[in-house]
Scaffold this active site. Structure first.
Site, mmCIF file in Angstrom:
data_model
loop_
_atom_site.group_PDB
_atom_site.id
_atom_site.type_symbol
_atom_site.label_atom_id
_atom_site.label_comp_id
_atom_site.label_asym_id
_atom_site.label_seq_id
_atom_site.Cartn_x
_atom_site.Cartn_y
_atom_site.Cartn_z
ATOM 1 N N THR A 199 -18.040 75.801 -93.020
ATOM 2 C CA THR A 199 -17.481 76.057 -91.511
ATOM 3 C C THR A 199 -16.831 76.113 -91.126
ATOM 4 O OG1 THR A 199 -17.417 73.962 -90.645
ATOM 5 C CG2 THR A 199 -19.332 73.869 -91.609
ATOM 6 N N THR A 241 -17.424 56.564 -87.700
ATOM 7 C CA THR A 241 -15.337 56.658 -86.600
ATOM 8 C C THR A 241 -15.501 55.524 -86.140
ATOM 9 O OG1 THR A 241 -14.475 57.792 -84.951
ATOM 10 C CG2 THR A 241 -17.074 58.352 -85.123
ATOM 11 N N ASP A 242 -14.660 54.992 -85.761
ATOM 12 C CA ASP A 242 -14.780 54.141 -84.991
ATOM 13 C C ASP A 242 -14.897 54.524 -83.158
ATOM 14 O OD1 ASP A 242 -12.696 55.176 -83.503
ATOM 15 O OD2 ASP A 242 -11.098 53.784 -83.851
ATOM 16 N N GLU A 243 -15.026 55.623 -82.610
ATOM 17 C CA GLU A 243 -15.316 56.059 -81.401
ATOM 18 C C GLU A 243 -16.691 55.537 -80.801
ATOM 19 O OE1 GLU A 243 -14.530 59.728 -80.309
ATOM 20 O OE2 GLU A 243 -12.886 59.944 -81.926
ATOM 21 N N TYR A 264 -20.295 63.625 -79.062
ATOM 22 C CA TYR A 264 -19.361 63.190 -80.648
ATOM 23 C C TYR A 264 -19.495 61.866 -81.830
ATOM 24 C CZ TYR A 264 -17.119 61.456 -84.345
ATOM 25 O OH TYR A 264 -16.142 61.242 -85.751
ATOM 26 N N LYS A 297 -22.738 60.290 -83.987
ATOM 27 C CA LYS A 297 -22.198 59.348 -84.889
ATOM 28 C C LYS A 297 -22.699 58.311 -84.484
ATOM 29 C CE LYS A 297 -19.424 60.229 -88.220
ATOM 30 N NZ LYS A 297 -19.743 60.710 -89.747
ATOM 31 N N ASN A 355 -7.764 59.677 -87.987
ATOM 32 C CA ASN A 355 -6.226 60.279 -88.852
ATOM 33 C C ASN A 355 -6.018 61.342 -88.882
ATOM 34 O OD1 ASN A 355 -8.782 59.680 -92.031
ATOM 35 N ND2 ASN A 355 -8.675 58.746 -90.542
ATOM 36 N N TYR A 372 -4.037 66.405 -72.693
ATOM 37 C CA TYR A 372 -4.266 65.580 -71.121
ATOM 38 C C TYR A 372 -3.704 64.807 -70.784
ATOM 39 C CZ TYR A 372 -7.849 67.640 -74.929
ATOM 40 O OH TYR A 372 -8.099 69.445 -76.216
HETATM 41 P P1 NAD Z 1 -14.168 67.854 -90.231
HETATM 42 O O1 NAD Z 1 -14.512 68.764 -89.144
HETATM 43 O O2 NAD Z 1 -12.224 68.568 -91.681
HETATM 44 O O3 NAD Z 1 -14.584 68.388 -92.168
HETATM 45 C C1 NAD Z 1 -16.288 68.154 -91.718
HETATM 46 C C2 NAD Z 1 -16.819 69.044 -93.108
HETATM 47 O O4 NAD Z 1 -18.308 68.899 -93.478
HETATM 48 C C3 NAD Z 1 -16.427 70.669 -93.123
HETATM 49 O O5 NAD Z 1 -15.940 70.714 -94.628
HETATM 50 C C4 NAD Z 1 -17.468 70.941 -92.488
HETATM 51 O O6 NAD Z 1 -17.684 72.810 -93.643
HETATM 52 C C5 NAD Z 1 -18.969 70.468 -93.668
HETATM 53 N N1 NAD Z 1 -19.884 70.567 -92.828
HETATM 54 C C6 NAD Z 1 -20.622 70.040 -91.340
HETATM 55 N N2 NAD Z 1 -21.836 70.842 -91.027
HETATM 56 C C7 NAD Z 1 -22.309 70.542 -92.120
HETATM 57 C C8 NAD Z 1 -23.522 70.995 -92.301
HETATM 58 N N3 NAD Z 1 -24.530 71.425 -92.056
HETATM 59 N N4 NAD Z 1 -23.791 70.976 -94.128
HETATM 60 C C9 NAD Z 1 -22.841 70.657 -95.472
HETATM 61 N N5 NAD Z 1 -21.624 70.876 -94.810
HETATM 62 C C10 NAD Z 1 -21.179 70.386 -93.541
HETATM 63 O O7 NAD Z 1 -13.924 66.176 -90.786
HETATM 64 P P2 NAD Z 1 -13.126 65.490 -90.753
HETATM 65 O O8 NAD Z 1 -12.208 64.898 -89.961
HETATM 66 O O9 NAD Z 1 -13.195 65.363 -92.556
HETATM 67 O O10 NAD Z 1 -13.704 64.035 -91.035
HETATM 68 C C11 NAD Z 1 -14.845 63.775 -91.934
HETATM 69 C C12 NAD Z 1 -15.764 62.510 -91.435
HETATM 70 O O11 NAD Z 1 -15.085 61.693 -91.429
HETATM 71 C C13 NAD Z 1 -16.466 62.988 -90.232
HETATM 72 O O12 NAD Z 1 -17.249 62.727 -91.313
HETATM 73 C C14 NAD Z 1 -16.150 62.333 -89.197
HETATM 74 O O13 NAD Z 1 -17.123 61.512 -88.669
HETATM 75 C C15 NAD Z 1 -15.649 60.814 -89.838
HETATM 76 N N6 NAD Z 1 -14.151 60.464 -89.135
HETATM 77 C C16 NAD Z 1 -13.424 61.135 -89.093
HETATM 78 C C17 NAD Z 1 -11.839 60.398 -88.509
HETATM 79 C C18 NAD Z 1 -11.328 61.784 -88.711
HETATM 80 O O14 NAD Z 1 -9.768 60.884 -87.406
HETATM 81 N N7 NAD Z 1 -11.388 63.397 -88.486
HETATM 82 C C19 NAD Z 1 -12.511 59.217 -88.559
HETATM 83 C C20 NAD Z 1 -12.958 58.522 -89.084
HETATM 84 C C21 NAD Z 1 -14.183 58.751 -88.969
HETATM 85 O O1 TDX Z 2 -4.601 69.808 -77.421
HETATM 86 C C1 TDX Z 2 -4.892 68.003 -77.234
HETATM 87 N N1 TDX Z 2 -4.480 67.434 -76.117
HETATM 88 C C2 TDX Z 2 -4.870 65.841 -76.023
HETATM 89 O O2 TDX Z 2 -4.205 65.434 -75.676
HETATM 90 C C3 TDX Z 2 -6.136 67.935 -78.489
HETATM 91 C C4 TDX Z 2 -6.393 68.024 -79.172
HETATM 92 C C5 TDX Z 2 -5.995 65.749 -77.877
HETATM 93 N N2 TDX Z 2 -6.418 65.598 -76.464
HETATM 94 C C6 TDX Z 2 -5.961 63.866 -77.495
HETATM 95 C C7 TDX Z 2 -7.254 62.986 -76.628
HETATM 96 C C8 TDX Z 2 -6.825 62.371 -77.883
HETATM 97 O O3 TDX Z 2 -7.001 61.018 -76.516
HETATM 98 O O4 TDX Z 2 -4.982 63.176 -77.946
HETATM 99 C C9 TDX Z 2 -6.388 62.161 -79.053
HETATM 100 C C10 TDX Z 2 -6.361 62.379 -80.386
HETATM 101 O O5 TDX Z 2 -7.594 64.109 -80.467
HETATM 102 P P1 TDX Z 2 -8.343 64.021 -80.870
HETATM 103 O O6 TDX Z 2 -7.012 64.674 -82.427
HETATM 104 O O7 TDX Z 2 -9.148 65.223 -80.382
HETATM 105 O O8 TDX Z 2 -9.390 63.196 -81.898
HETATM 106 P P2 TDX Z 2 -10.338 62.548 -80.860
HETATM 107 O O9 TDX Z 2 -10.792 62.546 -79.935
HETATM 108 O O10 TDX Z 2 -9.884 60.512 -80.658
HETATM 109 O O11 TDX Z 2 -10.786 62.123 -82.434
HETATM 110 C C11 TDX Z 2 -10.446 61.872 -83.847
HETATM 111 O O12 TDX Z 2 -10.887 59.924 -84.131
HETATM 112 C C12 TDX Z 2 -11.533 59.876 -84.622
HETATM 113 C C13 TDX Z 2 -11.463 63.005 -84.409
HETATM 114 O O13 TDX Z 2 -11.349 63.902 -83.822
HETATM 115 C C14 TDX Z 2 -12.377 61.703 -84.542
HETATM 116 O O14 TDX Z 2 -13.814 63.011 -85.715
HETATM 117 C C15 TDX Z 2 -12.439 61.042 -85.283
HETATM 118 O O15 TDX Z 2 -14.120 60.470 -85.452
#
Ligand code: NAD
Ligand code: TDX
Length: 352
Positions: free
Chosen positions: A40, A133-135, A158, A162, A188, A215
């Site tokens: 995606t 996720t912790d969310e 979201y 999850k 992360n 925000y």
């Molecule tokens: P990301 O959005 O960077 O990557 C998601 C990946 O999933 C992409 O490579 C996308 O192509 C693939 N994907 C989406 N829909 C798909 C489908 N239908 N079939 C196959 N592949 C598909 O996400 P991320 O930040 O790497 O997060 C990975 C996982 O970890 C997620 O499940 C997210 O909920 C969880 N998570 C993320 C964070 C964070 O801070 N980013 C924290 C805790 C948990």
């Molecule tokens: O432009 C911005 N301005 C802003 O103030 C963006 C993109 C975010 N924010 C704030 C919102 C949140 O309080 O910053 C904080 C972090 O935002 P994001 O990076 O969008 O993360 P969050 O919404 O906390 O969620 C992330 O952590 C848990 C990941 O996107 C999730 O996939 C994960 O599960």
């Protein structure tokens, strides 16, 4: 070659998945790693360029929602484990288009679970590891931390999707005996993160002297963990965690958004040779996210005490490595922010 294990990593072309695959390939030469990803907007095979020719790595383009494609994966590769990361992962997008999150995060997880149940039953040599996720735990006030026993209280489309997927994973364990593990991790940060998320978005905008959209009042608190430490925790839980259990992952590293953005301004300015902190002028307070959770904080004590995991870097070190990577890979940033990203940015921030 006889592989000791065949692991399908779903979402392996995404941010966390690509770091996890790199770690698994480095540590386990006798494992076959199959990256199953739909590519995606968030998936990028460029994230794995350095390992794409590795003989025990295979990429398969496919959709977790498509039961026939998932069935084919079993026929061709006979996996003994899944580490499931594929998801729609961005909260702001879930506010715009909740159904996409329900489709991918809930239905997609259910399709995978069904296939695993069909092929594995309750065979304990198999494993479905669900990355969450912790969310799912909702929002904290000034005190307290989430643990494995915190009640679920998801508040965005979201996090609700999850949470639902977590419940399905536990239900398949309870009902059918499917061997599962779940981890719930805090925010992360690190290299290769799509610049819709706070840290890479701010770095990109500082580079280009664009407004830095904070925000609300910027007082929301997030608990940050370096992505490589998350990948290491997943590896630890995959190998040493108990089947049927949940592990909370976090680095005990809380910071208010506004303080983080100021820190990024200072560090990026320093590294670009600008007057330190001059980019703070770009900070612009914009309309708050709908339903914006106030504070997340994870207590990782179970993971630390039972499995001996601890983060390898401080936030200062991790953030410094991260900024260095984005500045050294500005082509990557500019490439992923061309095309559709511009429309996304206009939709999210244009009239905010
Ligand atoms: P990301 O959005 O960077 O990557 C998601 C990946 O999933 C992409 O490579 C996308 O192509 C693939 N994907 C989406 N829909 C798909 C489908 N239908 N079939 C196959 N592949 C598909 O996400 P991320 O930040 O790497 O997060 C990975 C996982 O970890 C997620 O499940 C997210 O909920 C969880 N998570 C993320 C964070 C964070 O801070 N980013 C924290 C805790 C948990
Ligand atoms: O432009 C911005 N301005 C802003 O103030 C963006 C993109 C975010 N924010 C704030 C919102 C949140 O309080 O910053 C904080 C972090 O935002 P994001 O990076 O969008 O993360 P969050 O919404 O906390 O969620 C992330 O952590 C848990 C990941 O996107 C999730 O996939 C994960 O599960």
């Amino acid at each position: 070659m006889e592989y000791q294990r065949t692991i399908v990593v779903t979402g392996g072309a995404g941010f966390i998945g690509s770091h996890l695959i790199r770690l698994l390939l480095k540590k386990y030469a006798d494992y076959r790693i199959v990256n199953y990803d739909l590519l995606t907007y968030a998936g990028n095979l460029g994230n794995l360029k350095d390992v794409e020719n590795n003989s025990n790595y295979t990429f398969v383009k496919g959709d977790i929602c498509n039961a026939e494609e998932v069935e084919k994966l079993f026929t061709v590769y006979r996996p003994d484990s899944f580490i499931h990361l594929a998801a729609e992962s961005h909260v702001d997008r879930s506010i715009e288009d909740p159904l996409a999150f329900i489709e991918t995060n809930i239905k997609g997880t259910a399709v995978l679970l069904n296939a695993c149940r069909k092929h594995w039953g309750n065979d304990e040599s198999k494993l479905f590891y669900h990355v969450s996720t912790d969310e799912v735990f909702g929002s904290l006030g000034d005190d307290g931390m989430f643990t494995e026993t915190t009640a679920y209280d998801p508040r965005s489309p979201y996090s609700a999707s999850k949470a639902s997927s977590d419940h399905l994973v536990r239900a398949y364990h309870h009902t059918y005996g499917l061997p599962i593990k779940i981890s719930n991790c805090s925010n992360n940060y690190g290299s290769h993160q799509f610049p819709e998320k706070l840290i890479p978005l701010m770095i990109q905008n500082i580079r280009h002297n664009k407004p830095l959209p904070v925000y609300g009042k910027g007082i929301n608190v997030r608990d940050w963990l370096w992505v490589n430490d998350h990948a290491d925790a997943i590896d630890t839980i995959f190998h040493k965690g108990k089947v049927g259990e949940t592990y909370a992952i976090g680095g005990k590293n809380e910071i208010r958004n506004i303080d983080l953005v100021r820190k990024l301004c200072q560090l990026v300015d320093q590294k670009l040779g600008r007057e330190t902190g001059s980019s703070e002028e770009l900070i612009t307070f914009v309309t708050d996210r709908a339903g914006h959770d106030m504070r997340y904080a994870i207590d990782p004590q179970k993971l630390e005490d039972e499995l001996g995991w601890t983060p390898s870097v401080t936030f200062e070190e991790g953030l410094s490595h991260t900024i260095d990577w984005y500045l050294a890979n500005s082509d990557w940033l500019d490439e992923v922010t061309s095309g559709n990203y511009q429309e996304y940015y206009e939709l999210m921030y244009g009239s905010r």
